[in-house]
Design a protein around this motif. Structure first.
Motif, PDB file in Angstrom:
ATOM      1  N   GLY A   1       0.785  -1.394  -0.037  1.00  0.00           N
ATOM      2  CA  GLY A   1       0.056  -0.034  -0.096  1.00  0.00           C
ATOM      3  C   GLY A   1       0.885   1.309   0.025  1.00  0.00           C
ATOM      4  N   SER A   2       0.127   2.481  -0.210  1.00  0.00           N
ATOM      5  CA  SER A   2       1.023   3.713  -0.232  1.00  0.00           C
ATOM      6  C   SER A   2       0.445   4.908   0.604  1.00  0.00           C
ATOM      7  CB  SER A   2       0.910   3.911  -1.730  1.00  0.00           C
ATOM      8  OG  SER A   2      -0.517   4.316  -1.966  1.00  0.00           O
ATOM      9  N   ARG A   3       0.009   4.313   1.646  1.00  0.00           N
ATOM     10  CA  ARG A   3      -0.602   5.429   2.649  1.00  0.00           C
ATOM     11  C   ARG A   3       0.543   6.193   3.510  1.00  0.00           C
ATOM     12  NH1 ARG A   3      -5.844   7.153   2.917  1.00  0.00           N
ATOM     13  NH2 ARG A   3      -6.786   5.520   1.127  1.00  0.00           N
ATOM     14  N   PRO A   4       0.633   7.216   3.786  1.00  0.00           N
ATOM     15  CA  PRO A   4       1.599   7.749   4.383  1.00  0.00           C
ATOM     16  C   PRO A   4       1.745   7.488   6.012  1.00  0.00           C
ATOM     17  CG  PRO A   4      -0.115   9.444   4.173  1.00  0.00           C
ATOM     18  CD  PRO A   4      -0.504   8.239   3.410  1.00  0.00           C
ATOM     19  N   VAL A   5       2.965   7.186   6.478  1.00  0.00           N
ATOM     20  CA  VAL A   5       3.227   6.931   7.708  1.00  0.00           C
ATOM     21  C   VAL A   5       2.128   7.822   8.734  1.00  0.00           C
ATOM     22  CG1 VAL A   5       4.819   6.626   9.678  1.00  0.00           C
ATOM     23  CG2 VAL A   5       5.177   5.695   7.497  1.00  0.00           C
ATOM     24  N   GLY A   6       1.526   7.475   9.904  1.00  0.00           N
ATOM     25  CA  GLY A   6       0.940   8.324  10.463  1.00  0.00           C
ATOM     26  C   GLY A   6      -0.589   8.907  10.070  1.00  0.00           C
ATOM     27  N   GLY A   7      -0.745   8.620   8.803  1.00  0.00           N
ATOM     28  CA  GLY A   7      -2.088   8.943   8.295  1.00  0.00           C
ATOM     29  C   GLY A   7      -3.248   8.113   8.866  1.00  0.00           C
ATOM     30  N   GLU A   8      -4.265   8.777   9.135  1.00  0.00           N
ATOM     31  CA  GLU A   8      -5.286   8.070   9.800  1.00  0.00           C
ATOM     32  C   GLU A   8      -6.370   7.489   8.634  1.00  0.00           C
ATOM     33  OE1 GLU A   8      -5.854   7.388  12.913  1.00  0.00           O
ATOM     34  OE2 GLU A   8      -4.170   8.448  13.381  1.00  0.00           O
ATOM     35  N   ASP A   9      -6.904   6.348   8.851  1.00  0.00           N
ATOM     36  CA  ASP A   9      -7.820   5.723   8.286  1.00  0.00           C
ATOM     37  C   ASP A   9      -9.270   6.530   8.284  1.00  0.00           C
ATOM     38  OD1 ASP A   9      -6.503   3.737   7.415  1.00  0.00           O
ATOM     39  OD2 ASP A   9      -7.022   2.169   8.533  1.00  0.00           O
TER      40      ASP A   9
ATOM     41  N   ALA B   1      -0.640  -6.092   8.861  1.00  0.00           N
ATOM     42  CA  ALA B   1       0.705  -6.168   9.810  1.00  0.00           C
ATOM     43  C   ALA B   1       1.696  -5.196   9.093  1.00  0.00           C
ATOM     44  CB  ALA B   1       1.124  -7.584   9.986  1.00  0.00           C
ATOM     45  N   ARG B   2       1.794  -5.017   7.965  1.00  0.00           N
ATOM     46  CA  ARG B   2       2.734  -4.426   7.212  1.00  0.00           C
ATOM     47  C   ARG B   2       2.377  -2.741   7.259  1.00  0.00           C
ATOM     48  NH1 ARG B   2       2.891  -8.835   2.642  1.00  0.00           N
ATOM     49  NH2 ARG B   2       4.345 -10.335   3.572  1.00  0.00           N
ATOM     50  N   THR B   3       1.147  -2.642   7.186  1.00  0.00           N
ATOM     51  CA  THR B   3       0.527  -0.825   6.785  1.00  0.00           C
ATOM     52  C   THR B   3       0.569  -0.478   8.215  1.00  0.00           C
ATOM     53  OG1 THR B   3      -1.553  -1.744   6.517  1.00  0.00           O
ATOM     54  CG2 THR B   3      -0.078  -1.546   4.436  1.00  0.00           C
ATOM     55  N   GLY B   4      -0.078  -1.328   9.222  1.00  0.00           N
ATOM     56  CA  GLY B   4      -0.820  -0.785  10.564  1.00  0.00           C
ATOM     57  C   GLY B   4      -2.194  -0.156  10.250  1.00  0.00           C
ATOM     58  N   ARG B   5      -2.627  -0.172   8.889  1.00  0.00           N
ATOM     59  CA  ARG B   5      -3.995   0.696   8.733  1.00  0.00           C
ATOM     60  C   ARG B   5      -4.792  -0.311   7.681  1.00  0.00           C
ATOM     61  NH1 ARG B   5      -2.405   3.635  12.085  1.00  0.00           N
ATOM     62  NH2 ARG B   5      -1.432   5.606  11.788  1.00  0.00           N
ATOM     63  N   LEU B   6      -5.925  -0.219   8.006  1.00  0.00           N
ATOM     64  CA  LEU B   6      -7.042  -1.212   7.397  1.00  0.00           C
ATOM     65  C   LEU B   6      -7.128  -0.695   6.184  1.00  0.00           C
ATOM     66  CD1 LEU B   6      -9.987  -1.870  10.273  1.00  0.00           C
ATOM     67  CD2 LEU B   6      -8.056  -3.277   9.450  1.00  0.00           C
ATOM     68  N   VAL B   7      -7.481   0.585   5.711  1.00  0.00           N
ATOM     69  CA  VAL B   7      -7.455   1.329   4.543  1.00  0.00           C
ATOM     70  C   VAL B   7      -6.383   1.019   3.592  1.00  0.00           C
ATOM     71  CG1 VAL B   7      -8.040   3.404   3.245  1.00  0.00           C
ATOM     72  CG2 VAL B   7      -9.254   2.831   5.207  1.00  0.00           C
ATOM     73  N   ALA B   8      -5.126   1.014   3.988  1.00  0.00           N
ATOM     74  CA  ALA B   8      -3.741   1.016   3.181  1.00  0.00           C
ATOM     75  C   ALA B   8      -3.947  -0.423   2.853  1.00  0.00           C
ATOM     76  CB  ALA B   8      -2.790   1.289   4.021  1.00  0.00           C
TER      77      ALA B   8
ATOM     78  N   ARG C   1      -6.757 -13.872  19.587  1.00  0.00           N
ATOM     79  CA  ARG C   1      -6.658 -12.520  18.868  1.00  0.00           C
ATOM     80  C   ARG C   1      -5.333 -12.482  18.335  1.00  0.00           C
ATOM     81  NH1 ARG C   1     -10.338  -8.747  17.584  1.00  0.00           N
ATOM     82  NH2 ARG C   1      -9.847  -6.779  18.265  1.00  0.00           N
ATOM     83  N   LEU C   2      -5.311 -11.868  16.959  1.00  0.00           N
ATOM     84  CA  LEU C   2      -4.251 -11.644  16.285  1.00  0.00           C
ATOM     85  C   LEU C   2      -3.642 -10.221  15.964  1.00  0.00           C
ATOM     86  CD1 LEU C   2      -5.033 -14.011  13.402  1.00  0.00           C
ATOM     87  CD2 LEU C   2      -3.644 -14.803  15.384  1.00  0.00           C
ATOM     88  N   MET C   3      -4.445  -9.340  16.263  1.00  0.00           N
ATOM     89  CA  MET C   3      -4.255  -7.805  16.129  1.00  0.00           C
ATOM     90  C   MET C   3      -4.973  -7.042  17.209  1.00  0.00           C
ATOM     91  SD  MET C   3      -3.625  -7.247  11.947  1.00  0.00           S
ATOM     92  CE  MET C   3      -2.281  -6.387  12.413  1.00  0.00           C
ATOM     93  N   GLU C   4      -4.237  -5.801  17.879  1.00  0.00           N
ATOM     94  CA  GLU C   4      -4.997  -5.018  18.630  1.00  0.00           C
ATOM     95  C   GLU C   4      -4.488  -3.785  18.087  1.00  0.00           C
ATOM     96  OE1 GLU C   4      -3.042  -6.347  22.215  1.00  0.00           O
ATOM     97  OE2 GLU C   4      -0.731  -5.508  21.487  1.00  0.00           O
ATOM     98  N   ARG C   5      -5.330  -2.803  18.597  1.00  0.00           N
ATOM     99  CA  ARG C   5      -5.034  -1.256  18.144  1.00  0.00           C
ATOM    100  C   ARG C   5      -4.003  -0.622  18.987  1.00  0.00           C
ATOM    101  NH1 ARG C   5      -7.903   1.815  14.267  1.00  0.00           N
ATOM    102  NH2 ARG C   5      -6.813   3.984  14.384  1.00  0.00           N
ATOM    103  N   GLY C   6      -2.976  -0.011  18.375  1.00  0.00           N
ATOM    104  CA  GLY C   6      -1.763   0.578  19.160  1.00  0.00           C
ATOM    105  C   GLY C   6      -1.983   2.253  18.938  1.00  0.00           C
ATOM    106  N   ALA C   7      -1.117   2.926  19.329  1.00  0.00           N
ATOM    107  CA  ALA C   7      -1.444   4.567  19.141  1.00  0.00           C
ATOM    108  C   ALA C   7      -1.075   4.730  17.688  1.00  0.00           C
ATOM    109  CB  ALA C   7      -0.473   4.951  20.199  1.00  0.00           C
ATOM    110  N   GLU C   8      -0.227   4.081  16.958  1.00  0.00           N
ATOM    111  CA  GLU C   8       0.348   4.426  15.661  1.00  0.00           C
ATOM    112  C   GLU C   8      -0.576   3.425  14.417  1.00  0.00           C
ATOM    113  OE1 GLU C   8       4.111   5.211  14.900  1.00  0.00           O
ATOM    114  OE2 GLU C   8       4.267   6.552  16.609  1.00  0.00           O
ATOM    115  N   GLY C   9      -1.645   2.691  15.015  1.00  0.00           N
ATOM    116  CA  GLY C   9      -2.313   1.990  13.857  1.00  0.00           C
ATOM    117  C   GLY C   9      -2.350   0.243  14.352  1.00  0.00           C
TER     118      GLY C   9
END
Length: 334
Positions: A4-12, A52-59, A85-93
């Motif tokens: 994906g190509s979402r910028p780091v720190g961008g919000e979904d 896991a790679r992007t940290g973002r659902l939309v990306a 449980r495989l994933m959890e929400r963190g401060a940056e994704g």
């Protein structure tokens, strides 16, 4: 490896949360007490790797060509099938849990096998690199050192996409949004796999015009009578660049968060810049007080644990090591 190509720190844009944690009831198992692998959908593992790679659902959804609700639904289905449980929400994704990291590590073999299948049917004699790798690096180092390494790697692997995010900041404790990160200084303990990449030197540099107008400092103490060019202290996110550590009691007169703005300010005679040596080669600036002010800082290379074994990530890491070896004289001049 990142997708994906979402910028780091961008919000979904208001993505739905992942489904609630799986119920405590155990998933169906075979007679030996093990989970039945026939009840797992292998394709769901690709969705896990993408998030896991992007940290973002939309990306992740962009990379997979689906919408983010599908990504959420497929990962939820995988969690229910496995009963963990495989994933959890963190401060940056979104980040992998301990169980998620173990599953992702095994799932990567399936993804690698698909790439090999593509190479076989396309007649590739040697394995090629595919996908997207995202690298985070400081502004100056990322532009002058990382960019040539990535460009050279792309010549040999045209199927590889590389993304370079530049920002001079502390290495995050939460490994989301990149595959490899380069940071100034030694990082705190984290879930990242880190290694020392190189050291680089900073010194004092000024233009001929500034020296003709304001004179040249004969000692470090004389710098108090000169305009200094450096980072904005209140906005600096890297402790190793704190000017008080290197030149106590001296406050910059011209400050910027961008090292290229600092370089240009020094070139235009705004003051004496505290600059990386590898940026000054063609600037026309003169080195001052070289024996007295010779700051050496380390660059740390960090890799997300789930990306360590991926061929493309390893190739980028090797390219960076080759680049700094070839540029040693620029990074650490005599």
């Amino acid at each position: 490896m990142h997708s994906g190509s979402r910028p780091v720190g961008g919000e979904d844009p208001a993505p739905p949360p992942l489904p609630p944690s799986p119920p405590p009831t155990a998933p169906r198992a075979d007679r030996g007490g093990r989970l039945d692998p026939r009840r797992l959908r292998a394709d769901d593992l690709r969705y896990l790797l993408a998030v896991a790679r992007t940290g973002r659902l939309v990306a992740a959804a962009d990379a997979l060509g689906v919408d983010h609700t599908t990504v959420s639904r497929r990962i939820g289905a995988l969690e229910r099938s496995l009963g963990v449980r495989l994933m959890e929400r963190g401060a940056e994704g979104w980040v992998l849990t301990e169980a998620g990291r173990a599953v992702a590590q095994s799932a990567r073999a399936i993804e690698d096998a698909l790439v090999q299948v593509v190479d076989v049917v396309s007649g590739q004699d040697a394995p090629s690199l595919h996908g997207t790798v995202r690298v985070s690096a400081p502004d100056g180092f990322g532009t002058r050192v990382v960019t040539p390494a990535l460009a050279r790697l792309r010549r040999y692997h045209p199927g590889l996409q590389v993304e370079l995010v530049t920002a001079t900041r502390q290495l995050t404790l939460r490994p989301a949004g990149f595959d490899l990160a380069l940071a100034i200084g030694r990082p705190p303990r984290s879930r990242l796999v880190t290694e020392h990449l190189t050291d680089y030197a900073l010194g004092l540099y000024a233009s001929d015009e500034y020296l003709a107008r304001c004179g040249s400092p004969a000692t470090v103490a004389d710098l108090r009578d000169h305009a200094l060019v450096f980072y904005i202290e209140s906005m600096l996110q890297v402790g190793d660049l704190d000017i008080e550590r290197h030149l106590p009691g001296i406050t910059p007169a011209f400050s910027s968060t961008n090292v290229f703005a600092q370089l240009e300010a020094a070139r235009l005679g705004a003051g004496i810049g505290v600059l990386p040596a590898f940026l000054t080669g063609r600037s026309g600036l003169r080195r001052l007080l070289a024996a007295e002010v010779d700051i050496r800082l380390p660059i740390t290379l960090a890799v997300r644990r789930e990306a360590v074994t991926h061929p493309a990530v390893r190739a980028v890491r090797d390219a960076l090591h080759h680049e700094v070896a070839d540029r040693a004289a620029e990074l650490l001049p005599e």
